[in-house]
Design an enzyme around this catalytic site. Structure first.
Site, PDB file in Angstrom:
ATOM      1  N   GLU A 116       0.838  -1.196   0.000  1.00 48.04           N
ATOM      2  CA  GLU A 116       0.000   0.000   0.000  1.00 48.04           C
ATOM      3  C   GLU A 116       0.874   1.246   0.000  1.00 48.04           C
ATOM      4  O   GLU A 116       2.089   1.181   0.247  1.00 48.04           O
ATOM      5  CB  GLU A 116      -0.916   0.002   1.216  1.00 48.04           C
ATOM      6  N   LYS A 158      -5.227  -3.386  13.706  1.00 47.80           N
ATOM      7  CA  LYS A 158      -4.619  -2.348  14.540  1.00 47.80           C
ATOM      8  C   LYS A 158      -5.154  -2.450  15.974  1.00 47.80           C
ATOM      9  O   LYS A 158      -6.355  -2.607  16.195  1.00 47.80           O
ATOM     10  CB  LYS A 158      -4.891  -0.971  13.958  1.00 47.80           C
TER      11      LYS A 158
END
Length: 304
Positions: free
Chosen positions: A24, A158
């Site tokens: 990414e 996360k």
């Protein structure tokens, strides 16, 4: 048909049927300041090369989908201002209007699949935010995993998220969650959490076979490979818990919502750990890149 601009390295790898790993670009534009962002991005790309695959950092630049960035493009993107943060909802609009945008997990998966790349390495996926029962704040990454056939290597979701609810949503969506080398679901900066991963695999070859088997069965979607941060680089979960709670309280006080929540929390955690969270983040991304390269190599070998 969307025009793809391949880097010379990725084009050569595709022509030779060599393994490729997607990366990414939000880590470059939204994750770190210049020049550290460029240095880390280049290091992660080199980790993939050293492990025997070609890196393909993905971004939209002036309305063109770039799969693999040349060094000058990487440097320019790292210094660019006003770069959009692209997910499924806004990627097509950015391409259509000639914009420049960095790809999140969901957008990178879309682009990788479009370009014929089956493996993607990132830091951590998005998921269900704390308080989602009232805010409905759930990352598009989870639905992307359910529909786009790319294997995503991450250090779990996360740790600022509601990890238990994130796992529940992935189960509902039929996303395979495979812990690499351990039974526990990793918690991003921490190698372990109290949560048990639904599946465990100990080798890149097994993960590649699972990917190929899903394809053979005609199952939609990809798989999440939860790869724990190396023990030497982790921050213990019990140390992080009060820091994350404090950052979340600050976000509520300042009424931070939507796409602003994650960067705000990560910045507050960076400040409260004296930068250690960023050091750990870099270590886990590099660790994920190496595993992803191994999976990509195993996939290529299985088709020879």
């Amino acid at each position: 048909m969307i025009n793809i601009q391949y880097s010379a390295e990725v084009r050569a790898a595709k022509d030779a049927s060599q393994p490729i790993v997607a990366l990414e670009s939000t880590i470059i534009t939204h994750g770190m300041p210049y020049p550290q962002n460029i240095e880390v991005a280049a290091q992660v790309e080199q980790d993939i090369r050293d492990a025997g695959a070609a890196p393909a950092t993905i971004a939209v630049i002036d309305g063109v989908l770039n799969v693999g960035l040349e060094p000058d493009q990487l440097k320019a993107l790292g210094q660019a201002q006003g770069v959009a943060k692209l997910s499924r909802a806004d990627m097509a609009a950015c391409l259509a209007t000639g914009g420049t945008g960095a790809t999140t997990v969901a957008a990178t998966m879309i682009a990788a699949h479009y370009a014929g790349i089956e493996v993607f390495a990132t830091g951590g996926i998005g998921g269900v935010h704390q308080g989602a029962e009232t805010s409905f704040d759930i990352s598009a990454d989870l639905h992307e995993l359910a529909q786009t056939p790319v294997t995503v290597v991450a250090a779990g979701a996360k740790a600022i998220l509601d990890l238990a609810k994130t796992l529940e949503v992935m189960e509902t969506l039929g996303v395979p969650v495979i812990a690499h080398g351990q039974d526990e679901f990793p918690a991003f900066w921490s190698a372990k959490s109290p949560l048990v991963a639904p599946l465990r695999m100990d080798s890149a070859a097994d993960i590649a076979r699972a990917h190929a088997t899903r394809r053979a069965l005609g199952l939609p979607g990809g798989q999440l490979i939860a790869n724990p941060i190396p023990q030497a680089d982790q921050i213990a979960a019990e140390e992080l818990a009060p820091i994350i709670a404090s950052a979340q309280a600050d976000a509520e006080t300042h009424r931070i919502t939507g796409k602003g929540v994650t960067p705000y929390l990560l910045q507050r955690i960076y400040e409260q750990t004296d930068g250690r969270s960023l050091i750990a983040n870099i270590a886990l991304v590099r660790n994920n890149a190496r595993l992803a390269a191994g999976i990509a190599k195993a996939l290529v070998k299985s088709t020879e």
